[in-house]
Design a protein around this motif. Structure first.
Motif, mmCIF file in Angstrom:
data_model
loop_
_atom_site.group_PDB
_atom_site.id
_atom_site.type_symbol
_atom_site.label_atom_id
_atom_site.label_comp_id
_atom_site.label_asym_id
_atom_site.label_seq_id
_atom_site.Cartn_x
_atom_site.Cartn_y
_atom_site.Cartn_z
ATOM 1 N N LEU A 1 -10.591 -89.131 -17.130
ATOM 2 C CA LEU A 1 -11.176 -87.819 -17.404
ATOM 3 C C LEU A 1 -12.355 -87.506 -16.487
ATOM 4 C CD1 LEU A 1 -11.248 -88.087 -21.307
ATOM 5 C CD2 LEU A 1 -9.525 -86.940 -19.918
ATOM 6 N N ALA A 2 -12.778 -88.483 -15.687
ATOM 7 C CA ALA A 2 -13.991 -88.308 -14.886
ATOM 8 C C ALA A 2 -13.841 -87.194 -13.858
ATOM 9 C CB ALA A 2 -14.358 -89.621 -14.197
ATOM 10 N N LEU A 3 -12.775 -87.219 -13.077
ATOM 11 C CA LEU A 3 -12.595 -86.206 -12.033
ATOM 12 C C LEU A 3 -12.461 -84.799 -12.609
ATOM 13 C CD1 LEU A 3 -12.248 -85.402 -9.103
ATOM 14 C CD2 LEU A 3 -9.813 -85.994 -9.275
ATOM 15 N N PRO A 4 -11.601 -84.576 -13.636
ATOM 16 C CA PRO A 4 -11.542 -83.229 -14.217
ATOM 17 C C PRO A 4 -12.894 -82.766 -14.765
ATOM 18 C CG PRO A 4 -9.677 -84.532 -14.949
ATOM 19 C CD PRO A 4 -10.587 -85.468 -14.227
ATOM 20 N N ALA A 5 -13.640 -83.678 -15.374
ATOM 21 C CA ALA A 5 -14.949 -83.302 -15.944
ATOM 22 C C ALA A 5 -15.919 -82.874 -14.850
ATOM 23 C CB ALA A 5 -15.529 -84.472 -16.743
ATOM 24 N N VAL A 6 -15.963 -83.604 -13.751
ATOM 25 C CA VAL A 6 -16.872 -83.267 -12.653
ATOM 26 C C VAL A 6 -16.468 -81.947 -12.012
ATOM 27 C CG1 VAL A 6 -17.655 -83.950 -10.350
ATOM 28 C CG2 VAL A 6 -17.542 -85.647 -12.180
ATOM 29 N N VAL A 7 -15.167 -81.730 -11.840
ATOM 30 C CA VAL A 7 -14.679 -80.470 -11.246
ATOM 31 C C VAL A 7 -15.056 -79.286 -12.138
ATOM 32 C CG1 VAL A 7 -12.616 -79.132 -10.640
ATOM 33 C CG2 VAL A 7 -12.803 -81.533 -9.956
ATOM 34 N N ILE A 8 -14.880 -79.433 -13.450
ATOM 35 C CA ILE A 8 -15.242 -78.354 -14.381
ATOM 36 C C ILE A 8 -16.744 -78.098 -14.337
ATOM 37 C CG2 ILE A 8 -15.380 -77.716 -16.824
ATOM 38 C CD1 ILE A 8 -12.741 -79.236 -17.231
ATOM 39 N N ALA A 9 -17.538 -79.167 -14.360
ATOM 40 C CA ALA A 9 -18.995 -79.015 -14.327
ATOM 41 C C ALA A 9 -19.444 -78.341 -13.042
ATOM 42 C CB ALA A 9 -19.664 -80.380 -14.478
ATOM 43 N N LEU A 10 -18.867 -78.742 -11.916
ATOM 44 C CA LEU A 10 -19.224 -78.142 -10.629
ATOM 45 C C LEU A 10 -18.847 -76.671 -10.596
ATOM 46 C CD1 LEU A 10 -20.217 -78.339 -7.711
ATOM 47 C CD2 LEU A 10 -17.911 -79.101 -7.062
ATOM 48 N N THR A 11 -17.651 -76.348 -11.095
ATOM 49 C CA THR A 11 -17.194 -74.951 -11.095
ATOM 50 C C THR A 11 -18.088 -74.084 -11.974
ATOM 51 O OG1 THR A 11 -14.910 -75.695 -10.756
ATOM 52 C CG2 THR A 11 -15.231 -73.435 -11.539
ATOM 53 N N LEU A 12 -18.390 -74.570 -13.175
ATOM 54 C CA LEU A 12 -19.264 -73.809 -14.066
ATOM 55 C C LEU A 12 -20.670 -73.682 -13.485
ATOM 56 C CD1 LEU A 12 -18.300 -75.203 -17.601
ATOM 57 C CD2 LEU A 12 -17.824 -72.930 -16.684
ATOM 58 N N GLY A 13 -21.160 -74.774 -12.908
ATOM 59 C CA GLY A 13 -22.508 -74.753 -12.350
ATOM 60 C C GLY A 13 -22.659 -73.746 -11.228
ATOM 61 N N MET A 14 -21.589 -73.519 -10.485
ATOM 62 C CA MET A 14 -21.638 -72.586 -9.357
ATOM 63 C C MET A 14 -21.385 -71.149 -9.774
ATOM 64 S SD MET A 14 -22.494 -74.295 -6.710
ATOM 65 C CE MET A 14 -22.144 -73.060 -5.467
ATOM 66 N N THR A 15 -20.794 -70.941 -10.939
ATOM 67 C CA THR A 15 -20.353 -69.587 -11.304
ATOM 68 C C THR A 15 -20.952 -69.050 -12.597
ATOM 69 O OG1 THR A 15 -18.403 -70.478 -12.454
ATOM 70 C CG2 THR A 15 -18.148 -69.932 -10.119
ATOM 71 N N MET A 16 -21.672 -69.849 -13.372
ATOM 72 C CA MET A 16 -22.090 -69.419 -14.707
ATOM 73 C C MET A 16 -23.164 -68.330 -14.687
ATOM 74 S SD MET A 16 -24.561 -72.416 -16.212
ATOM 75 C CE MET A 16 -23.163 -73.453 -16.588
ATOM 76 N N SER A 17 -23.888 -68.213 -13.572
ATOM 77 C CA SER A 17 -24.932 -67.196 -13.502
ATOM 78 C C SER A 17 -25.080 -66.712 -12.065
ATOM 79 C CB SER A 17 -26.266 -67.758 -14.016
ATOM 80 O OG SER A 17 -26.649 -68.890 -13.260
ATOM 81 N N LYS A 18 -25.604 -65.501 -11.940
ATOM 82 C CA LYS A 18 -25.768 -64.905 -10.614
ATOM 83 C C LYS A 18 -27.102 -65.277 -9.976
ATOM 84 C CE LYS A 18 -22.931 -60.897 -11.854
ATOM 85 N NZ LYS A 18 -22.920 -59.420 -12.021
ATOM 86 N N ASN A 19 -28.106 -65.551 -10.794
ATOM 87 C CA ASN A 19 -29.427 -65.863 -10.269
ATOM 88 C C ASN A 19 -30.203 -66.684 -11.287
ATOM 89 O OD1 ASN A 19 -30.589 -63.877 -12.168
ATOM 90 N ND2 ASN A 19 -29.677 -62.372 -10.782
ATOM 91 N N ILE A 20 -31.411 -67.119 -10.898
ATOM 92 C CA ILE A 20 -32.210 -67.978 -11.755
ATOM 93 C C ILE A 20 -32.671 -67.253 -13.012
ATOM 94 C CG2 ILE A 20 -34.359 -67.383 -10.564
ATOM 95 C CD1 ILE A 20 -33.381 -70.796 -12.133
ATOM 96 N N THR A 21 -32.879 -65.950 -12.925
ATOM 97 C CA THR A 21 -33.316 -65.188 -14.103
ATOM 98 C C THR A 21 -32.249 -65.209 -15.185
ATOM 99 O OG1 THR A 21 -34.665 -63.722 -12.726
ATOM 100 C CG2 THR A 21 -34.078 -62.939 -14.930
ATOM 101 N N GLU A 22 -31.017 -64.945 -14.786
ATOM 102 C CA GLU A 22 -29.914 -64.982 -15.752
ATOM 103 C C GLU A 22 -29.678 -66.410 -16.226
ATOM 104 O OE1 GLU A 22 -25.077 -64.088 -15.965
ATOM 105 O OE2 GLU A 22 -26.249 -63.429 -14.228
ATOM 106 N N HIS A 23 -29.769 -67.365 -15.338
ATOM 107 C CA HIS A 23 -29.469 -68.761 -15.656
ATOM 108 C C HIS A 23 -30.450 -69.338 -16.669
ATOM 109 C CE1 HIS A 23 -28.056 -72.860 -14.953
ATOM 110 N NE2 HIS A 23 -29.314 -73.236 -14.795
ATOM 111 N N PHE A 24 -31.733 -69.116 -16.438
ATOM 112 C CA PHE A 24 -32.749 -69.757 -17.267
ATOM 113 C C PHE A 24 -33.266 -68.861 -18.377
ATOM 114 C CE2 PHE A 24 -37.177 -71.023 -18.161
ATOM 115 C CZ PHE A 24 -36.958 -72.322 -18.568
ATOM 116 N N TYR A 25 -33.731 -67.677 -18.005
ATOM 117 C CA TYR A 25 -34.426 -66.843 -18.979
ATOM 118 C C TYR A 25 -33.482 -66.172 -19.974
ATOM 119 C CZ TYR A 25 -38.476 -67.533 -16.030
ATOM 120 O OH TYR A 25 -39.503 -68.105 -15.314
#
Length: 367
Positions: A303-327
């Motif tokens: 499950l390691a490779l699928p988990a890392v791929v999902i985390a990387l994909t979400l990390g790159m696409t979950m927000s447009k900028n730091i304001t949306e990401h954090f605040y």
């Protein structure tokens, strides 16, 4: 099975607690009283750890995702338990998002983000295949390095003459209101709530009887270190502390000793990437081991490779900028609507039910 030592457990927990707080600056909403918010959060976090370790003792030999089926039954327990690996997977993607944002705003302005974050993810994949043994050894080696860097930073700051204790005053200028708003719900969960992931690994320690003391000690020391970072930053930056997204990074850029020691942001970079790397590795290892135990897969490494791929994909696409990401995503959604139920409410309910089943019902059956 590899068993982690007491020192390794302390080192892992300590560095995990530092996480990304060490570079972001904890409790900026409380202004110059941010360091008080951290200390209060760490103190109250002790009670949260007591809940977790009590559950560990009541469910001897079981991990976090096995507690709920053991007490609630499979039909209720498994759907609840699976939420935790999903949350750990999501949180690992958020740390990757933190790495993405910091790289783009402070270090490698013109480097494609996918390259730097992909390298970060590949390193995590490598350490995941090594498992808890590699992570624990990495932590025990880097723990003293972090402490030495902290001492060096303090010495250079004092030598630079940029610190002004008067910037810490007046204490409690706005009362306890801003401090308590930081402490709950965010502060307690950051200081102790996320530590619930170690319930996935407590069964793999050499001295389980020391887990409570080690975890509390690591929380107190990590909280004290973050509070000291806040105090250092406030003493230098003053009221501007709350306006900087990366106050520690900014703080290190102001160090100047003589004509040859200056701009030591590299220390902040080492802090950030070391703690972020270990933080993400622990989250992903807890996630894949949780899924493994719930679906009964023999080897979690599948499950390691699928988990890392999902985390990387979400990390790159979950927000447009730091304001949306954090605040927005973190403060407005994640903390109140996900962390509070899963880190505070559900474990408390589970503790009450477990206590009734083991104490009250057992007394009735034997009476």
């Amino acid at each position: 099975m590899y068993k982690i030592s007491s020192y390794q457990l302390f080192a892992i927990t300590f560095i995990f607690q530092l996480g990304t707080n060490i570079i972001f600056g904890f409790g900026s909403a409380a202004g110059r009283d941010a360091w008080i918010s951290q200390l209060v959060s760490s103190f109250l976090g002790i009670f949260v750890i007591l809940v977790y370790t009590s559950l560990m003792h009541m469910n001897s030999g079981l991990t976090l995702v096995q507690w709920f089926p053991a007490q609630f039954g499979r039909w209720i327990g498994i759907p609840i338990a699976i939420l935790y690996p999903l949350l750990f997977l999501y949180q690992s993607s958020r740390v990757i998002g933190d790495v993405r944002d910091m790289i783009s705003t402070t270090l490698l302005f013109n480097t494609p983000l996918i390259i730097t974050t992909a390298v970060f993810a590949i390193l995590i994949l490598y350490i995941l295949y090594g498992g808890l043994e590699i992570i624990s050894r990495f932590a025990e080696l880097t723990f003293p390095i972090i402490l030495v860097l902290f001492v060096i930073e303090v010495i250079f700051l004092f030598s630079s003459g940029v610190m002004h204790i008067k910037n810490l005053q007046p204490i409690l200028e706005n009362g306890w209101g801003p401090i308590l708003n930081v402490v709950y719900p965010g502060g307690i969960n950051i200081s102790a709530g996320i530590t619930i992931i170690f319930a996935m690994f407590w069964t793999e320690t050499t001295h389980p009887e020391k887990i409570m003391k080690i975890t509390i000690l690591s929380i107190v020391l990590a909280g004290t270190m973050i509070a000291l970072f806040d105090m250092l930053s406030i003493s230098v930056l003053g009221h501007l502390f709350s306006h900087f997204l990366y106050p520690l990074y900014t703080l290190l850029s102001l160090i100047r000793v003589g004509e040859f020691i200056e701009n030591l942001q590299i220390i902040g970079v080492i802090y950030f990437f070391t703690t972020a790397f270990l933080h993400t590795s622990i989250l992903l290892l807890g996630a894949v081991k949780g899924f493994q135990q719930l679906v009964r897969i023999q080897d979690y490494r599948k499950l390691a490779l699928p988990a890392v791929v999902i985390a990387l994909t979400l990390g790159m696409t979950m927000s447009k900028n730091i304001t949306e990401h954090f605040y927005y995503q973190h403060i407005k959604i994640l903390v109140p609507y996900i962390w509070v139920p899963m880190y505070l409410v559900l474990p408390t309910i589970l503790l009450i039910i477990t206590w009734f089943r083991q104490k009250v019902f057992k007394f009735k059956n034997t009476g």
